[in-house]
Design a protein around this motif. Structure first.
Motif, PDB file in Angstrom:
ATOM      1  N   UNK A 153      -0.926 -13.018 -17.338  1.00 48.72           N
ATOM      2  CA  UNK A 153      -2.139 -12.322 -17.011  1.00 48.72           C
ATOM      3  C   UNK A 153      -3.150 -13.614 -16.264  1.00 48.72           C
ATOM      4  N   UNK A 154      -4.080 -12.983 -15.554  1.00 47.95           N
ATOM      5  CA  UNK A 154      -5.185 -14.087 -15.001  1.00 47.95           C
ATOM      6  C   UNK A 154      -5.933 -14.770 -15.646  1.00 47.95           C
ATOM      7  N   UNK A 155      -6.445 -15.659 -15.383  1.00 50.51           N
ATOM      8  CA  UNK A 155      -7.622 -16.403 -16.200  1.00 50.51           C
ATOM      9  C   UNK A 155      -8.847 -15.641 -16.576  1.00 50.51           C
ATOM     10  N   UNK A 156      -9.250 -14.741 -15.800  1.00 56.73           N
ATOM     11  CA  UNK A 156     -10.279 -13.781 -16.216  1.00 56.73           C
ATOM     12  C   UNK A 156      -9.919 -12.533 -16.171  1.00 56.73           C
ATOM     13  N   UNK A 157     -10.321 -11.570 -17.093  1.00 57.56           N
ATOM     14  CA  UNK A 157     -10.041 -10.332 -17.185  1.00 57.56           C
ATOM     15  C   UNK A 157     -10.673  -9.438 -16.112  1.00 57.56           C
ATOM     16  N   UNK A 158      -9.700  -8.400 -15.718  1.00 59.19           N
ATOM     17  CA  UNK A 158     -10.359  -7.619 -14.737  1.00 59.19           C
ATOM     18  C   UNK A 158      -9.472  -6.246 -14.722  1.00 59.19           C
ATOM     19  N   UNK A 159      -9.898  -5.166 -14.318  1.00 53.65           N
ATOM     20  CA  UNK A 159      -9.260  -4.011 -14.313  1.00 53.65           C
ATOM     21  C   UNK A 159      -9.179  -3.280 -12.912  1.00 53.65           C
ATOM     22  N   UNK A 160     -10.186  -3.408 -12.152  1.00 51.64           N
ATOM     23  CA  UNK A 160     -10.209  -3.018 -10.792  1.00 51.64           C
ATOM     24  C   UNK A 160     -10.674  -4.010  -9.806  1.00 51.64           C
ATOM     25  N   UNK A 161     -10.160  -4.059  -8.713  1.00 51.51           N
ATOM     26  CA  UNK A 161     -10.607  -5.317  -7.738  1.00 51.51           C
ATOM     27  C   UNK A 161     -10.664  -4.777  -6.312  1.00 51.51           C
ATOM     28  N   UNK A 162     -12.036  -5.043  -5.574  1.00 50.09           N
ATOM     29  CA  UNK A 162     -12.198  -4.495  -4.612  1.00 50.09           C
ATOM     30  C   UNK A 162     -12.718  -5.751  -3.369  1.00 50.09           C
ATOM     31  N   UNK A 163     -12.291  -5.514  -2.072  1.00 46.95           N
ATOM     32  CA  UNK A 163     -12.690  -6.761  -1.372  1.00 46.95           C
ATOM     33  C   UNK A 163     -11.616  -7.277  -0.741  1.00 46.95           C
ATOM     34  N   UNK A 164     -10.448  -7.086  -1.052  1.00 49.81           N
ATOM     35  CA  UNK A 164      -9.360  -7.950  -0.529  1.00 49.81           C
ATOM     36  C   UNK A 164      -8.674  -6.946   0.562  1.00 49.81           C
ATOM     37  N   UNK A 165      -8.263  -7.298   1.550  1.00 55.80           N
ATOM     38  CA  UNK A 165      -7.309  -6.343   2.583  1.00 55.80           C
ATOM     39  C   UNK A 165      -6.053  -6.877   2.777  1.00 55.80           C
ATOM     40  N   UNK A 166      -5.013  -5.970   2.840  1.00 59.98           N
ATOM     41  CA  UNK A 166      -3.687  -6.470   3.063  1.00 59.98           C
ATOM     42  C   UNK A 166      -3.227  -5.890   4.326  1.00 59.98           C
ATOM     43  N   UNK A 167      -2.441  -6.994   4.823  1.00 61.95           N
ATOM     44  CA  UNK A 167      -1.699  -6.709   6.138  1.00 61.95           C
ATOM     45  C   UNK A 167      -0.543  -5.785   6.165  1.00 61.95           C
ATOM     46  N   UNK A 168      -0.650  -4.816   6.862  1.00 59.63           N
ATOM     47  CA  UNK A 168       0.178  -3.723   6.896  1.00 59.63           C
ATOM     48  C   UNK A 168       1.325  -3.877   7.742  1.00 59.63           C
ATOM     49  N   UNK A 169       1.276  -5.121   8.648  1.00 58.85           N
ATOM     50  CA  UNK A 169       2.418  -5.314   9.377  1.00 58.85           C
ATOM     51  C   UNK A 169       3.068  -4.235  10.065  1.00 58.85           C
ATOM     52  N   UNK A 170       2.173  -3.324  10.905  1.00 53.80           N
ATOM     53  CA  UNK A 170       2.834  -2.146  11.703  1.00 53.80           C
ATOM     54  C   UNK A 170       3.919  -2.523  12.638  1.00 53.80           C
ATOM     55  N   UNK A 171       3.904  -3.943  13.061  1.00 55.49           N
ATOM     56  CA  UNK A 171       4.986  -4.157  14.085  1.00 55.49           C
ATOM     57  C   UNK A 171       6.450  -4.326  13.359  1.00 55.49           C
ATOM     58  N   UNK A 172       6.309  -4.881  12.115  1.00 59.61           N
ATOM     59  CA  UNK A 172       7.469  -5.374  11.368  1.00 59.61           C
ATOM     60  C   UNK A 172       7.367  -4.754   9.760  1.00 59.61           C
ATOM     61  N   UNK A 173       7.506  -3.570   9.824  1.00 57.12           N
ATOM     62  CA  UNK A 173       7.182  -2.953   8.255  1.00 57.12           C
ATOM     63  C   UNK A 173       7.994  -3.730   7.102  1.00 57.12           C
ATOM     64  N   UNK A 174       9.126  -4.022   7.518  1.00 56.95           N
ATOM     65  CA  UNK A 174       9.770  -4.652   6.481  1.00 56.95           C
ATOM     66  C   UNK A 174       9.209  -5.924   5.954  1.00 56.95           C
TER      67      UNK A 174
END
Length: 621
Positions: free
Chosen positions: A147-168
């Motif tokens: 578990x994380x130090x602070x409790x949460x259920x939903x999180x917004x404001x982080x973007x993930x790299x989709x790696x379209x060149x190298x999807x693996x």
């Protein structure tokens, strides 16, 4: 108006704070909404536009079924988001309101991106004895025992790299034991095996089918709610010459210049660097600051071609063995001499692959997973080869060697076996070993305030202008490069408008204002980051989020078209899986949609909550 192109990542950016410009988890998977404003970070695909149109009305009216109750009364969900941009806060509030329509009580908590990473994304093992497995600070072990130090259920404001060149490379997110799986996704399907099948499959059509299946599974499983993608919208003072609007086009940003006598380049972000110890960098601000002083192994241009910086990499012809050849004029600082293949082999084997010279409990690198199964051999003073476990001709474009930093073997050995002493040393935290290896040299880092680097007159690339182009002969073209920390977006923009900053990320609600400003050039730079709403499936998240249909219910109750068209002003496209529609790996026939058109359906979401939650839950009406 200057010619337009894109931007090269300083490091293997995996995540970043979402918004005006796209963390480098595991040295670069994700990001926040308020990064440094230098445009187009991350390794990615080949540009283009997604949907972004009218998503249809769907059925956004929930039925009056009363509150959604659990054993302790109305179910309360805690939505935490990264502060720094108004659009992130607005989107978080809209999503919270949508979920309250389903009968939940939703609390909203805005925190800085640093706090988000340290107190919510990071997690720790809480079980007895040793965990069955651990993939580092973002995935400390099985979800029911962490578990994380602070409790949460939903999180917004982080973007993930989709790696379209190298999807693996997206396996950094979607296997149970991947290092960036901070939300505790435990797929029913063996996703690690599917990624392995993809890497080992030589037939292009079969590879396409495997990856389409992976992204289809993700769209149906919704381990996170895939919300939106947009170009980085970046403004530059009109005297800056060099930026372009092509994905991957700004790999040569070191050669940018000013058309007037400006001699300092100043950027700003809402968050400071976490560390300058690159083996454990997991945020974009840190990677960008290090990248001023260290060029890294090589860059990749908009045509997916390697552009040698410290070294060149060649496939021996079988897609399994790659030869790396260093330039002969690379010199470390602090008296460590010439960079040689021995430095790289030592770093890979003894640092990234958990060599036995370190204290067992606290190894010196979070990149162990990147280097697992890769055999490295010194084949000459300036040459080493990497042998993979299986054929992978895409390896040079994957986030392992591309942009990889290095430090001297003798430096590492001087601190062994104490990895803490190494990571906290002035040599690392002031990049004292940089020598002639980057365009700038570390000057000072006033934490939470500014980072300053000054021009490196001994820059190794001066000797390679005949090969790289005449613009490198005098690079860099600024005497000083400064990163400032300005937490409030409005203050950053005011400083940019007043000419105090060279560049800034532009929020969508201010886009037209800056387009109309004659002293500023605005660029829309294709980038690979995707904004997500994460579901905490670990021990301190709402336990029902471990059920796929519950995640589907929440996803189908959030109107993505409203977010992309109204909050993001039509400058973003809604998404349903972990690839942009312009990617060659996207197969619409495999994708399950949630939150657009008929798939935006709150009554159906209420039905799912009643049917698929455990017997302790239900509506009071």
């Amino acid at each position: 108006m200057p010619q337009r192109r894109g931007n090269h990542p300083r490091r293997r950016h995996i995540i970043k704070a979402g918004g005006a410009a796209g963390l480098a988890g595991l040295a670069g998977c994700f990001s926040s909404d308020d990064e440094d404003g230098n445009g187009g970070n991350g390794n990615g695909g080949n540009g283009g536009n997604g949907n972004g149109g009218n998503g249809g009305n769907g059925n956004g009216e929930a039925e009056d079924r009363g509150e959604f109750l659990g054993p302790d009364g109305q179910v309360e969900l805690n939505l935490v988001y990264a502060t720094g941009t108004d659009t992130t806060e607005t989107a978080a509030e809209v999503m919270a309101n949508e979920l309250e329509d389903l009968g939940f009580s939703v609390s909203i908590n805005g925190v800085t991106f640093d706090t988000l990473l340290g107190q919510y994304v990071s997690n720790e093992y809480t079980g007895e004895g040793e965990p069955e497995w651990s993939a580092g600070g973002f995935n400390a072990g099985p979800r029911d025992e962490t578990q994380s130090p602070e409790q949460w259920d939903l999180m917004y404001g982080i973007n993930f790299n989709t790696y379209p060149r190298t999807p693996a490379a997206t396996d950094a997110f979607w296997t149970e034991q991947s290092g960036t799986n901070y939300y505790g996704y435990a797929p029913d399907v063996d996703m690690a095996a599917k990624y392995s099948d993809f890497r080992e499959e030589p037939d292009p059509e079969a590879r396409q089918e495997i990856m389409a299946e992976i992204f289809g599974i993700l769209s149906e499983d919704v381990p996170v709610n895939f919300v939106s993608m947009s170009d980085d919208i970046v403004g530059y003072q009109d005297y800056i010459e060099g930026p372009v609007e092509v994905f991957g086009g700004n790999w040569d940003s070191t050669t940018w210049s000013a058309t007037d006598d400006t001699d300092e380049y100043i950027a700003a972000s809402g968050t400071d660097a976490e560390t300058l110890y690159f083996p454990e960098v997991n945020d974009v601000p840190s990677a960008n600051r290090i990248g001023l002083c260290l060029d890294g192994a090589y860059a990749v241009d908009s045509e997916n071609q390697i552009q040698p910086l410290w070294l060149d990499m060649e496939d021996t012809g079988d897609g399994q063995v790659f030869v790396c050849t260093l330039r002969d004029n690379l010199e470390w600082g602090n008296g460590y001499g010439q960079m040689t293949a021995e430095d790289w082999v030592f770093q890979i084997e003894e640092v990234h692959q958990s060599g036995d010279i370190w204290d067992a409990e606290n190894g010196p690198s979070t990149q162990v997973g990147d280097w697992e199964g890769i055999n490295v051999e010194e084949t000459g003073t300036l040459e080493f080869q990497l042998e993979l476990e299986s054929v992978n001709p895409d390896f040079p474009l994957e986030p392992v060697m591309w942009g990889a930093f290095c430090a001297p073997k003798d430096l590492y050995e001087s601190y062994a076996p104490d990895a803490d002493a190494l990571r906290q040393s002035d040599e690392m935290q002031e990049i004292q070993y940089s020598g002639n290896l980057g365009p700038y040299t570390f000057e000072r880092w006033d934490r939470s305030s500014e980072f300053v680097a000054v021009r490196n007159d001994d820059y190794y690339m001066h000797a390679h202008a005949d090969e790289m182009g005449s613009e490198w002969a005098d690079a860099p073209h600024f005497d000083q490069y400064t990163y400032r920390v300005i937490e409030e977006q409005s203050t950053r923009l005011q400083a940019f408008e007043g000419g105090e900053l060279t560049t800034a990320g532009i929020p969508t609600d201010r886009y037209q204002d800056f387009v109309d400003n004659d002293s500023i050039d605005v660029y829309e730079i294709p980038q690979p980051y995707l904004g997500i709403l994460a579901f905490n499936q670990r021990a301190n998240g709402w336990e029902e989020l471990q059920t796929r249909e519950v995640r589907q219910a929440l996803s189908m109750s959030i109107d993505k078209a409203n977010i992309t068209e109204n909050i993001l002003r039509g400058l973003a496209e809604y998404t349903h899986t972990f690839q942009p529609e312009w990617s060659e790996w996207y197969d619409d026939s495999q994708v399950t949609e949630f939150g657009v058109g008929d798939s935006y359906n709150k009554p159906q979401a209420q039905d799912y909550l009643e049917e698929y939650t455990s017997g302790d839950y239900g509506y009071d009406a």
